[in-house]
Design an enzyme around this catalytic site. Structure first.
Site, PDB file in Angstrom:
ATOM      1  CE  LYS A 111      -4.457  -1.593   1.508  1.00 37.10           C
ATOM      2  NZ  LYS A 111      -5.558  -1.489   2.472  1.00 37.10           N
ATOM      3  CE  LYS A 193      -5.373  -7.863  -1.741  1.00 38.97           C
ATOM      4  NZ  LYS A 193      -5.651  -7.721  -0.347  1.00 38.97           N
ATOM      5  CE  LYS A 196     -13.607  -4.362   0.113  1.00 42.65           C
ATOM      6  NZ  LYS A 196     -12.453  -4.363   1.008  1.00 42.65           N
TER       7      LYS A 196
HETATM    8  P1  TYM Z   1     -10.601  -6.567   3.181  1.00 43.05           P
HETATM    9  O1  TYM Z   1     -11.691  -5.567   3.385  1.00 43.05           O
HETATM   10  O2  TYM Z   1      -9.509  -6.238   2.244  1.00 43.05           O
HETATM   11  O3  TYM Z   1     -11.226  -7.929   2.713  1.00 43.05           O
HETATM   12  C1  TYM Z   1     -12.274  -8.583   3.404  1.00 43.05           C
HETATM   13  C2  TYM Z   1     -12.089 -10.074   3.356  1.00 43.05           C
HETATM   14  O4  TYM Z   1     -12.007 -10.530   2.002  1.00 43.05           O
HETATM   15  C3  TYM Z   1     -10.809 -11.290   1.825  1.00 43.05           C
HETATM   16  N1  TYM Z   1     -10.307 -11.043   0.466  1.00 43.05           N
HETATM   17  C4  TYM Z   1     -10.046 -11.985  -0.430  1.00 43.05           C
HETATM   18  N2  TYM Z   1     -10.163 -13.325  -0.379  1.00 43.05           N
HETATM   19  C5  TYM Z   1      -9.818 -14.012  -1.482  1.00 43.05           C
HETATM   20  N3  TYM Z   1      -9.376 -13.435  -2.625  1.00 43.05           N
HETATM   21  C6  TYM Z   1      -9.248 -12.098  -2.713  1.00 43.05           C
HETATM   22  N4  TYM Z   1      -8.822 -11.533  -3.835  1.00 43.05           N
HETATM   23  C7  TYM Z   1      -9.596 -11.309  -1.584  1.00 43.05           C
HETATM   24  N5  TYM Z   1      -9.587  -9.975  -1.329  1.00 43.05           N
HETATM   25  C8  TYM Z   1     -10.027  -9.831  -0.072  1.00 43.05           C
HETATM   26  C9  TYM Z   1      -9.851 -10.791   2.875  1.00 43.05           C
HETATM   27  O5  TYM Z   1      -8.868 -11.749   3.170  1.00 43.05           O
HETATM   28  C10 TYM Z   1     -10.781 -10.534   4.035  1.00 43.05           C
HETATM   29  O6  TYM Z   1     -11.040 -11.725   4.736  1.00 43.05           O
HETATM   30  N6  TYM Z   1      -7.642  -6.169   7.196  1.00 43.05           N
HETATM   31  C11 TYM Z   1      -8.911  -6.707   6.711  1.00 43.05           C
HETATM   32  C12 TYM Z   1     -10.112  -6.188   7.450  1.00 43.05           C
HETATM   33  C13 TYM Z   1     -10.102  -6.395   8.923  1.00 43.05           C
HETATM   34  C14 TYM Z   1     -10.254  -7.624   9.614  1.00 43.05           C
HETATM   35  C15 TYM Z   1     -10.234  -7.298  11.006  1.00 43.05           C
HETATM   36  C16 TYM Z   1     -10.423  -8.940   9.209  1.00 43.05           C
HETATM   37  C17 TYM Z   1      -9.966  -5.417   9.871  1.00 43.05           C
HETATM   38  N7  TYM Z   1     -10.051  -5.959  11.129  1.00 43.05           N
HETATM   39  C18 TYM Z   1     -10.369  -8.271  11.987  1.00 43.05           C
HETATM   40  C19 TYM Z   1     -10.545  -9.925  10.197  1.00 43.05           C
HETATM   41  C20 TYM Z   1     -10.518  -9.590  11.570  1.00 43.05           C
HETATM   42  C21 TYM Z   1      -9.073  -6.292   5.258  1.00 43.05           C
HETATM   43  O7  TYM Z   1      -8.497  -5.345   4.789  1.00 43.05           O
HETATM   44  O8  TYM Z   1     -10.012  -7.012   4.587  1.00 43.05           O
END
Ligand code: TYM
Length: 330
Positions: A111, A193, A196
């Protein structure tokens, strides 16, 4: 019952990657576990957000989770910024997190490279806020995609460090990753990957996307010059990614898929993948339309969720404050 916690950022509209890597699992898990799911709006601030877009996407994120099938009777659903214990514990954990640990986080490095004009302190300490999210709720399991592995490991290290320094306070959580779909790749750059916040909109599929657009994007997905549907992540990243998507949706193994499309070629395979995606998303899109206009209902859920989460979170936070020596009148 074991406790589950997971979160998702409202930094864009949810993608097929989010769905297959996390949300689909959340919906299943809510039947067997004590589940807490969170729209992590504070995490989204690590990248510059247009206020009115963030506000709308946060509401829409909450509704998308309902539309995917998160049932507020079964799972606790809330918005992170409503519960100030998250930022309080995050600060405390910051003081137990080493710069070196944060420096090693690949998401930070990625990032920082992408947003080189805004490498802010929040982006750097992002993982300790995430650890706070998880540790506040005495979480056993964290269902996430592969890209969160490093953050989960750090969360475990912080929990152990705190427990060993004082006395057992936090449950040490474990990551829970889906067998297929843990890492869905961009349709345009299958080494990256699906995200969004990708500038190339052809790289991702949103849950709320028009069916005709979904089909178009899948037909345009980058593949290779062969014409054989075969799973080979190294040499056939694009086709392997489409197989991964298809497999997650149909529960067919890679071998079954290879046999199904033997001698048929990419064109028809892509149509089959597109149809499977559209079929899966159709009921979600319908429910989203129904629910999003019922603002009174959604806002009631937002408030109820926040109250329940707050009560749980403060229990842990009070313990933490006491153990580290913050003065508290009895
Ligand atoms: P975020 O918002 O980027 O994504 C949410 C969830 O989707 C999964 N994910 C994917 N899985 C498979 N292939 C992909 N291309 C893909 N892109 C996203 C992510 O692994 C995630 O499970 N840091 C986290 C948010 C967060 C969080 C937490 C998660 C904040 N606090 C506490 C678990 C527990 C994030 O940025 O997810």
């Amino acid at each position: 019952k074991k406790r589950i916690f997971s979160g998702i950022q409202p930094s864009g509209y949810f993608t097929l990657g989010n769905y297959l890597g996390a949300l689909k699992n959340w919906v299943t898990l809510q039947n067997d576990y004590d589940c807490i799911f969170c729209v992590v709006d504070l995490h989204a601030l690590t990248v510059r957000q247009e206020p009115k877009h963030l506000r709308k996407r946060t509401y829409d994120s909450f509704v998308q989770l309902l539309a995917c099938g998160i049932d507020p009777q079964k799972a606790l659903l809330f918005i992170q910024s409503y519960v100030s214990a998250h930022t309080e514990l995050a600060w405390i954990l910051d003081c137990y997190t080493y710069m070196g640990e944060l420096n090693r986080m690949t998401q930070f490095k990625d990032k920082a490279e992408k947003h080189s004009d805004n490498i802010n302190a929040g982006l750097f300490t992002y993982p300790s806020l995430m650890a706070a999210d998880i540790l506040l709720y005495q979480t056993d399991l964290v269902p996430v995609g592969d890209d969160q592995k490093q953050h989960i490991e750090l969360t475990r290290d912080l929990a152990n460090r705190f427990n060993n320094t004082y006395s057992p306070t936090f449950m040490v959580p474990e990551g829970y990753y889906p067998k297929t779909g843990a890492r869905i790749m961009s349709l345009q750059e299958p080494e990256k990957k699906m995200s969004k916040s990708d500038e190339n909109e052809n790289g991702f599929i949103m849950l709320l996307e028009e069916p005709s657009m979904i089909m178009k994007k899948i037909k345009r997905a980058v593949t290779d010059s062969e014409n054989e549907v075969r799973y080979d992540r190294e040499n056939k990243a694009g086709i392997s990614n489409l197989m991964e998507i298809y497999s997650s949706l149909t529960e067919k193994s890679f071998e079954e898929i290879e046999n199904e499309f033997k001698g048929i070629g990419y064109g028809e395979f892509k149509i089959a993948v597109g149809e499977a995606v559209i079929k899966e998303l159709d009921p979600i899109q319908k429910r989203f339309k129904e629910l999003s206009s019922d603002k009174a209902y959604v806002e009631k859920l937002i408030q109820e969720g926040a109250q329940k989460a707050e009560a749980l979170a403060y229990k842990t936070l009070r313990k933490v404050k006491k153990k580290i020596g913050l003065y508290q009148v009895k």
